[in-house]
Design a protein around this motif. Sequence first.
Motif, short mmCIF file in Angstrom:
data_model
loop_
_atom_site.label_atom_id
_atom_site.label_comp_id
_atom_site.label_asym_id
_atom_site.label_seq_id
_atom_site.Cartn_x
_atom_site.Cartn_y
_atom_site.Cartn_z
N ILE A 69 12.04 58.90 84.68
CA ILE A 69 11.56 58.63 83.45
C ILE A 69 9.93 59.98 83.72
N ARG A 70 10.49 59.67 81.91
CA ARG A 70 9.69 60.54 81.66
C ARG A 70 8.12 60.88 80.36
N ALA A 71 7.85 61.47 80.97
CA ALA A 71 6.26 61.83 79.74
C ALA A 71 6.38 62.85 79.04
N ALA A 72 6.14 63.40 78.14
CA ALA A 72 5.19 64.32 77.57
C ALA A 72 3.94 64.06 76.58
N HIS A 73 2.50 64.77 77.28
CA HIS A 73 1.84 63.67 76.23
C HIS A 73 1.03 65.40 76.12
N GLN A 97 -2.36 64.07 68.94
CA GLN A 97 -2.33 63.37 69.92
C GLN A 97 -0.69 62.44 69.88
N VAL A 98 0.15 63.03 71.12
CA VAL A 98 1.45 63.01 70.85
C VAL A 98 2.00 62.40 72.86
N LEU A 99 2.24 60.98 72.44
CA LEU A 99 2.93 60.13 73.94
C LEU A 99 3.88 60.11 73.99
N MET A 148 13.22 49.01 72.93
CA MET A 148 14.24 49.21 74.30
C MET A 148 16.32 49.93 73.52
N GLN A 149 16.55 51.20 73.83
CA GLN A 149 17.03 51.19 73.03
C GLN A 149 18.71 51.23 73.48
N PRO A 150 19.25 50.46 72.95
CA PRO A 150 20.47 50.26 73.29
C PRO A 150 21.79 51.18 73.14
N TYR A 199 21.94 63.23 70.60
CA TYR A 199 21.56 63.19 69.08
C TYR A 199 19.43 63.73 69.01
N ARG A 200 19.27 62.78 70.48
CA ARG A 200 17.71 63.45 70.47
C ARG A 200 17.08 64.22 70.37
N ALA A 201 18.05 65.46 71.17
CA ALA A 201 17.49 66.48 71.93
C ALA A 201 18.11 67.58 70.61
N LYS A 214 17.98 66.60 67.36
CA LYS A 214 17.07 66.23 66.39
C LYS A 214 15.35 65.41 66.66
N ASP A 215 15.72 66.10 67.37
CA ASP A 215 14.50 66.12 68.32
C ASP A 215 13.22 66.01 67.19
N PRO A 216 12.34 65.22 66.72
CA PRO A 216 10.95 65.70 65.83
C PRO A 216 9.88 66.55 66.05
N ALA A 217 10.06 66.64 67.54
CA ALA A 217 9.03 67.66 67.97
C ALA A 217 9.00 69.08 67.62
N ARG A 218 10.49 69.23 67.57
CA ARG A 218 10.40 70.57 67.78
C ARG A 218 10.05 71.62 66.63
N1 DBV Z 1 9.49 62.80 69.61
C1 DBV Z 1 10.45 62.56 70.84
C2 DBV Z 1 9.85 63.78 71.06
C3 DBV Z 1 8.78 63.65 70.49
C4 DBV Z 1 8.43 63.59 69.69
C5 DBV Z 1 10.79 63.59 72.79
C6 DBV Z 1 7.64 64.84 72.82
O1 DBV Z 1 11.16 62.59 70.47
C7 DBV Z 1 6.79 63.23 68.72
C8 DBV Z 1 7.36 64.24 71.44
N2 DBV Z 1 7.82 62.15 67.00
C9 DBV Z 1 6.94 63.16 67.76
C10 DBV Z 1 6.88 63.93 66.87
C11 DBV Z 1 6.52 63.27 65.29
C12 DBV Z 1 7.84 61.84 65.28
C13 DBV Z 1 8.33 61.48 64.62
C14 DBV Z 1 5.38 64.80 66.54
C15 DBV Z 1 6.53 63.56 64.00
C16 DBV Z 1 7.35 64.28 63.43
C17 DBV Z 1 6.28 65.28 61.89
O2 DBV Z 1 5.83 64.80 61.16
O3 DBV Z 1 6.61 66.66 62.04
C18 DBV Z 1 11.53 57.99 66.51
N3 DBV Z 1 9.55 60.14 65.80
C19 DBV Z 1 9.34 60.27 64.60
C20 DBV Z 1 9.75 59.83 63.30
C21 DBV Z 1 10.95 59.03 63.95
C22 DBV Z 1 10.60 59.21 65.15
C23 DBV Z 1 11.84 57.85 62.97
C24 DBV Z 1 10.49 59.76 62.07
C25 DBV Z 1 10.84 60.06 61.57
C26 DBV Z 1 10.59 62.20 61.62
O4 DBV Z 1 10.01 63.21 61.49
O5 DBV Z 1 12.38 62.18 61.85
N4 DBV Z 1 11.62 58.86 68.34
C27 DBV Z 1 12.07 59.06 67.19
C28 DBV Z 1 13.83 58.50 67.10
C29 DBV Z 1 14.28 57.65 67.80
C30 DBV Z 1 13.27 57.53 68.99
C31 DBV Z 1 14.43 59.55 66.04
C32 DBV Z 1 15.55 57.67 68.85
C33 DBV Z 1 16.50 58.84 68.28
O6 DBV Z 1 13.30 57.80 70.11
#
Ligand code: DBV
Length: 246
Positions: A61-65, A73-75, A107-109, A208-210, A212-216
């Motif tokens: 169970i983990r959170a990044a804040h 602001q991101v949780l 709740m991701q299936p 997938y999440r690792a 495509k992490d949108p926070a990368r």
């Molecule tokens: N998203 C993460 C982690 C984050 C995080 C670990 C610790 O998975 C933050 C931080 N999400 C984050 C940020 C953005 C988004 C966007 C900073 C903005 C990116 C930007 O605009 O620069 C759902 N999160 C998004 C988007 C989606 C999601 C659809 C917008 C589209 C995108 O930029 O890709 N969360 C995301 C997702 C899944 C989920 C795709 C599951 C598969 O749970």
Amino acid sequence: MTLYQPFLDYAISLMQDQLSLQPYPIPEGFERKEEMTGKGKRQQRVVTSSYAFKSPKLRQIRAAHVQGGSSLQVLNFVIFPQLTYDLPFFGADLVTLPGGHLIALDMQPLFHDKAYQQQYTEPILPLFKSHQQHLPWGGDFPEEAKPFFSPAFLWTRPQETEAVITRVFSAFKDYLQAYLNFVEQAKPITDSQRLEDILQAQRRYIAYRADKDPARGMFTRLYGQAWTEEYIHGFLFDLERQMVTV
Ligand code: DBV
């Protein structure tokens, strides 16, 4: 302003009440990271704090804040069940950037068959509908992410911060409680084929999440590439590493 601190405090306190919560290790140097960004008057301190727990049925169970002033602001809060349960993931991505708020709650299936939906989606559809009235669909999101969401995916871009504080917080509380109810009811899986399917589904989701992490991009700009990749693979989405070490 720390918009999502109440969400985090609420979640931890609810889980402490309802789960036998234990600490989960956070790799050294990743508990808290701080950096100054911008220049002159636009200087801003950005702090990323990590939280991690486990319970008998929940592997991680983990959170990044991330707290970086009113326009950052991101949780990101995710629950990864043990591999011996077919529970969905609890996934919350609560994001506030200069462009506005972006909220993903689901709740991701693991699976998409009818029986799975009956067990883990239908019970929460009434919740979904009641909240979606106030939190309209947020529009396009990556096509390739669709398999990882349920029909109860709450995806919205509220215009007003007030809506985050009231409506989104209320949806977050309801979804988390509904998830904890699923956890309470969950029975361990013993069928070896089903266990194999669970493992593959967890691996697919986490890979997938690792990947495509949108926070990368944000983390790389703030803290550099080495820290970011280690944070993603060693903490945020750590299943593969954990499987190597057991
Ligand atoms: N998203 C993460 C982690 C984050 C995080 C670990 C610790 O998975 C933050 C931080 N999400 C984050 C940020 C953005 C988004 C966007 C900073 C903005 C990116 C930007 O605009 O620069 C759902 N999160 C998004 C988007 C989606 C999601 C659809 C917008 C589209 C995108 O930029 O890709 N969360 C995301 C997702 C899944 C989920 C795709 C599951 C598969 O749970």
